[in-house]
Design a protein around this motif. Structure first.
Motif, short mmCIF file in Angstrom:
data_model
loop_
_atom_site.label_atom_id
_atom_site.label_comp_id
_atom_site.label_asym_id
_atom_site.label_seq_id
_atom_site.Cartn_x
_atom_site.Cartn_y
_atom_site.Cartn_z
N LEU A 9 0.84 -1.13 0.01
CA LEU A 9 -0.50 0.01 0.27
C LEU A 9 1.03 1.38 0.30
O LEU A 9 0.63 2.35 -0.97
N SER A 10 2.00 1.11 0.97
CA SER A 10 2.80 2.44 0.86
C SER A 10 3.77 2.59 -0.69
O SER A 10 3.60 3.84 -0.99
N PHE A 11 3.58 1.80 -0.88
CA PHE A 11 4.74 1.19 -2.35
C PHE A 11 3.43 2.46 -3.50
O PHE A 11 3.72 3.15 -3.85
N LEU A 12 2.30 1.69 -3.57
CA LEU A 12 1.56 2.56 -3.73
C LEU A 12 1.00 3.75 -3.80
O LEU A 12 0.83 4.50 -4.79
N GLY A 13 1.08 4.36 -3.34
CA GLY A 13 0.93 5.59 -2.43
C GLY A 13 1.91 6.36 -2.87
O GLY A 13 1.98 7.20 -3.66
N SER A 37 -3.03 9.47 -1.99
CA SER A 37 -1.89 8.33 -1.33
C SER A 37 -1.95 8.30 -0.03
O SER A 37 -1.03 7.68 0.40
N SER A 38 -1.92 9.83 0.66
CA SER A 38 -2.39 9.65 2.18
C SER A 38 -2.96 8.67 2.81
O SER A 38 -3.02 8.37 3.45
N THR A 39 -4.07 8.64 1.44
CA THR A 39 -4.89 7.12 2.64
C THR A 39 -4.08 6.26 1.88
O THR A 39 -3.98 5.18 3.26
N LEU A 40 -3.48 6.16 1.22
CA LEU A 40 -3.46 4.76 1.42
C LEU A 40 -2.10 4.81 2.08
O LEU A 40 -1.91 3.55 3.05
N SER A 41 -1.05 5.91 2.38
CA SER A 41 -0.12 5.75 3.14
C SER A 41 -1.23 5.68 5.15
O SER A 41 -0.34 4.86 5.52
N LEU A 42 -1.78 6.16 5.14
CA LEU A 42 -2.62 5.87 6.49
C LEU A 42 -2.70 4.45 6.90
O LEU A 42 -2.44 4.01 8.00
N GLU A 142 10.71 -0.53 9.27
CA GLU A 142 10.75 -1.06 8.65
C GLU A 142 9.58 -1.53 6.77
O GLU A 142 8.89 -2.76 6.40
N ASN A 143 9.30 -0.37 6.34
CA ASN A 143 8.22 -0.45 5.49
C ASN A 143 10.29 0.01 3.73
O ASN A 143 9.92 1.36 3.26
N TYR A 144 10.41 -1.19 3.96
CA TYR A 144 11.01 -1.01 2.52
C TYR A 144 11.06 -0.81 1.30
O TYR A 144 11.46 -0.10 0.51
N ALA A 145 9.60 -1.10 1.37
CA ALA A 145 8.89 -0.99 -0.47
C ALA A 145 9.30 0.31 -1.09
O ALA A 145 9.46 0.57 -2.17
N VAL A 146 8.85 1.42 -0.42
CA VAL A 146 9.16 2.86 -0.25
C VAL A 146 9.84 3.49 -0.87
O VAL A 146 9.92 4.15 -1.41
N ILE A 147 10.78 3.05 -0.42
CA ILE A 147 12.01 3.53 -0.49
C ILE A 147 13.12 3.65 -1.96
O ILE A 147 13.00 4.61 -2.30
N SER A 148 12.41 2.33 -2.56
CA SER A 148 12.99 2.95 -3.95
C SER A 148 12.12 3.75 -5.13
O SER A 148 12.61 4.43 -5.47
N ILE A 149 10.67 3.66 -4.12
CA ILE A 149 10.34 5.16 -4.88
C ILE A 149 10.14 6.43 -4.85
O ILE A 149 10.84 6.94 -5.85
N GLN A 150 11.02 6.62 -3.43
CA GLN A 150 11.20 7.66 -3.01
C GLN A 150 12.79 7.89 -3.32
O GLN A 150 13.22 8.82 -3.84
#
Length: 172
Positions: A9-13, A37-42, A142-150
């Motif tokens: 979800l974090s990655f998609l947001g 995206s903030s809703t997905l992050s929540l 431990e929200n590693y998936a989003v790091i590549s997007i960031q």
């Protein structure tokens, strides 16, 4: 399982934020993307048990809605700046050490330019700083998936900032 769902979800947001920021140069459209995206992050932060992030996202959603209506209807809500700042300080009630401080600073980098400026470039610069800070926060939760997007977002924000600055110079 919750870590996997939270990461997805974090990655998609983050991907949605990235695409809106890259494609559009209109504040209201970018804000609409930020709301989704903030809703997905929540939801992601709930899955990751990152309750300081949950508080941050709730305040962010309220702030984004307020900014959207403020811009759309040309209202001035100067007193709400202080209210939202204080609401962002609520993350310290769920203080988790350095990660909470980083989360707060990232929120301020995003919040202040969106609230104070109509200049999308300033909003992008704030987003750039927020993305850099949020890499460290996401490692801590431990929200590693989003790091590549960031990281991609950081690179593309730099490119986008440069692109729109050049277009502005050529118009003059």
């Amino acid at each position: 399982m919750n870590i996997i769902i939270g990461n997805i979800l974090s990655f998609l947001g983050a991907l949605l934020d990235f695409l809106f920021g890259l494609k559009y140069n209109e504040k209201l459209v970018i804000l609409q993307g930020n709301l989704v995206s903030s809703t997905l992050s929540l939801i992601s932060y709930i899955c990751l048990n990152a309750y300081d992030g949950v508080i941050d996202c709730i305040v962010t959603l309220l702030r984004l809605l307020t900014i959207y209506f403020k811009e759309k209807y040309h209202k001035k809500f100067k007193f709400l700046f202080v209210v939202f700042f204080l609401c962002y300080c609520l993350v310290f009630f769920r203080y988790s050490g350095a990660q909470t401080i980083i989360l707060f600073l990232g929120a301020m980098c995003s919040f202040i330019p969106k609230w104070m400026s109509k200049d999308v470039q300033k909003i992008r610069i704030g987003a750039l700083l927020a993305n850099i800070l949020m890499i460290f926060y996401n490692i801590a939760i431990e929200n590693y998936a989003v790091i590549s997007i960031q990281v991609t977002n950081i690179v593309l924000l730099i490119i986008t900032i440069t692109k729109w600055a050049r277009k502005k110079k050529t118009k003059k």
